[in-house]
Design an enzyme around this catalytic site. Structure first.
Site, PDB file in Angstrom:
ATOM      1  N   GLY A 114      -4.573  -4.253  -3.793  1.00 10.18           N
ATOM      2  CA  GLY A 114      -5.551  -3.214  -4.110  1.00 10.18           C
ATOM      3  C   GLY A 114      -4.755  -1.981  -4.490  1.00 10.18           C
ATOM      4  N   HIS A 115      -4.720  -1.660  -5.760  1.00  9.50           N
ATOM      5  CA  HIS A 115      -3.907  -0.541  -6.253  1.00  9.50           C
ATOM      6  C   HIS A 115      -4.840   0.595  -6.672  1.00  9.50           C
ATOM      7  CE1 HIS A 115      -0.281  -3.394  -7.186  1.00  9.50           C
ATOM      8  NE2 HIS A 115      -0.682  -3.428  -5.941  1.00  9.50           N
ATOM      9  N   LYS A 146       1.794   2.126  -5.135  1.00  8.81           N
ATOM     10  CA  LYS A 146       2.323   1.571  -6.398  1.00  8.81           C
ATOM     11  C   LYS A 146       1.396   1.869  -7.581  1.00  8.81           C
ATOM     12  CE  LYS A 146       2.351  -2.436  -4.355  1.00  8.81           C
ATOM     13  NZ  LYS A 146       2.089  -2.074  -2.940  1.00  8.81           N
ATOM     14  N   GLN A 159       1.956  -6.061  -3.206  1.00  7.39           N
ATOM     15  CA  GLN A 159       2.386  -6.183  -1.805  1.00  7.39           C
ATOM     16  C   GLN A 159       3.668  -5.375  -1.592  1.00  7.39           C
ATOM     17  OE1 GLN A 159       1.337  -9.533  -3.373  1.00  7.39           O
ATOM     18  NE2 GLN A 159      -0.555  -8.547  -2.823  1.00  7.39           N
ATOM     19  N   ASP A 172       0.816  -1.228   0.000  1.00  4.40           N
ATOM     20  CA  ASP A 172       0.000   0.000   0.000  1.00  4.40           C
ATOM     21  C   ASP A 172       0.842   1.267   0.000  1.00  4.40           C
ATOM     22  OD1 ASP A 172      -2.167  -1.685   0.118  1.00  4.40           O
ATOM     23  OD2 ASP A 172      -2.277  -1.628   2.302  1.00  4.40           O
TER      24      ASP A 172
END
Ligand code: GDP
Ligand code: IMO
Ligand code: MG
Length: 423
Positions: free
Chosen positions: A40-41, A16, A224, A13
């Site tokens: 989750g990007h 990225k 990650q 988080d």
């Protein structure tokens, strides 16, 4: 032509998705190499906010090809939901999205096994995202997995039934029961698999070999963070893939000598979602402020993220393991208003002072040793050039660059694409 690599240096988080989106205009191909829908990007542009889980973060750009590599694990149900959510953008997926036939599939029972494993651990749970990541990689390395290409073969359903039967027996062996309606789960799974067949399923390593020969610019997008790496992370509180630079080689078929720039991305402080050691974690007002101002809630699970000061011991470790050539610092804006900024430079442990990450970080009592720098009050979010930064923020950046022996090339001052300052 070389391949560049972008990866998170902390516990995920870091931002990225935002930076990959910003950099995509300079690349022809954006390729995810590991992880799955545990990621989750988040991307923000032109008033839109979008969270991607499996699809690479270059998907909103008009030209770039987005490739999901062999190292990724794909849940067809989540993948199809992501596709549906992208409908307003009228993206030509035939031209812009490729999936490796060698990527492994997350089955409904992988998710159930993840839930059963976590429930059985009680207080010692990993805090997994419950997306079935661990069980799917276990089947991959155990040589039992089902790959995306398998769904094109006539015996695919037999393969599915064989593996599911095994999973159900395994589920029975757990003392803690998990409630589920397999028929219901299978209905949406098979519908999504049907839809998945219509996408471009390719030998992605071959595509990348040809792309390199043709001089195309490729950016590998990590998921990650390095401290969640299966080997080098804070084991066992990690994910089940290689999140570090080596993962791009195995997860895409890119040779190590083809990797050029390694972009290491980090927050100006630190966060972690899920369980596990976090030496600089704060349990006071400062931590609450970071969480509130930084809006620190998981993009995938909505869980609160734990917050703390920046940890240079961990960052140096991540920089070395990944061979980082350039740094990108995110969320400096969140620290505006703190009187002093703390920087962890070493750990005090039972056996003495350490300046590297010990093997038993998960069980050692670690007290961070801090240096302090004066804070700043100015709002950074509207700034467009680094010359506008307040002196104390400039000092913080300089301090980090010197300590980390790596230049900070991008400073992000807000979630939007535009709030990105190149140095
Ligand atoms: P990723 O998993 O590394 O892509 O990061 P996430 O999207 O899970 O979490 C990063 C969060 O921080 C998202 O909500 C972003 O919109 C937000 N964000 C990214 N960069 C900045 C920044 O510089 N400042 C602020 N305030 N928010 C940011
Ligand atoms: P992105 O790509 C933050 C964490 C989970 C849990 C541990 C294991 O958005 O940075 P898993 O579901 O992988 O078995 O969970 O890893 N985790 C993440 N934390 N960002 C992520 O991805 C994460 N993916 C997994 O919270 O602690
Ligand atoms: Mg995330």
């Amino acid at each position: 032509m070389a391949v560049d690599l972008l990866l998170g240096l902390q516990w995920g988080d870091e931002g990225k998705g935002k930076i990959v989106d910003v950099l995509t205009s300079s690349y022809d191909v954006i390729a995810r190499f590991q992880g799955g829908p545990n990621a989750g990007h988040t991307l923000e542009f032109e008033g839109n906010k979008h969270v991607l889980h499996t699809i690479p973060s270059g998907i909103f750009h008009p030209k770039a090809v987005n490739l999901i590599g062999n190292g990724v694990v794909i849940d067809p149900v989540i993948f199809m939901k992501e596709i549906e959510n992208l409908a307003p953008y009228a993206i030509d997926f035939d031209q812009k999205l490729l999936l490796s036939k060698k990527a492994h599939l997350i089955l409904p029972t992988h998710r159930l096994l993840d839930a059963a494993s976590e429930a059985s651990k009680g207080k010692a749970k990993i805090g997994s995202t419950l997306k079935g990541i661990g069980p799917t990689y276990m089947d991959k390395t155990g040589r039992n997995g089902i790959r995306v290409g398998d769904i094109l073969a006539p015996d695919w359903e037999e393969k599915y039934q064989r593996l599911t039967k095994k999973h159900l027996a395994l589920l029975n062996s757990y003392e803690t029961a998990v409630d589920f309606d397999l028929k219901d789960l299978e209905n949406s799974f098979f519908k999504s698999v049907e839809a998945l067949r219509k996408f471009k399923l390719v030998d992605s390593e071959q595509y990348l070999i040809e792309a390199q020969k043709a001089g195309k610019k490729i950016l590998a997008e990590g998921a990650q963070g390095s401290l969640l790496d299966i080997d080098f992370g804070t084991y066992p509180f990690v994910t089940s893939s290689t999140t570090t630079a080596a993962g791009a080689c195995t997860g895409l078929g890119v040779a190590p000598n083809k990797i050029k720039e390694v972009f290491g991305i980090f927050k100006a402080y630190a966060t972690r979602v899920g369980s596990g050691p976090f030496p600089t974690e704060l349990f006071d007002k400062d931590g609450e402020t970071m969480a509130k101002v930084g809006n620190e809630f998981g993009s995938t699970t909505g869980r609160s993220r734990r917050c703390g000061w920046i940890d240079l011991v961990a960052l140096k470790y991540s920089i070395h393991i990944n061979g980082v050539t350039q740094l990108m610092m995110m969320k400096g804006d969140v620290l505006s208003g703190f009187e002093t900024i703390k920087i962890c430079t070493a750990y005090k442990t039972e056996t003495g002072v350490m300046d590297y990450l010990p093997y038993d970080i998960a069980t050692q009592d670690i007290v961070p040793i801090y240096e302090e720098l004066p804070g700043w009050n100015e709002d950074l979010t509207q700034m467009t050039k680094s010359s506008e930064f307040p002196e104390n923020f400039k000092n913080y950046i300089r301090y980090l660059e010197e300590a980390l022996e790596t230049p900070i090339k991008i400073v992000s001052v807000g979630p939007d694409r535009k709030q990105t300052i190149f140095r």
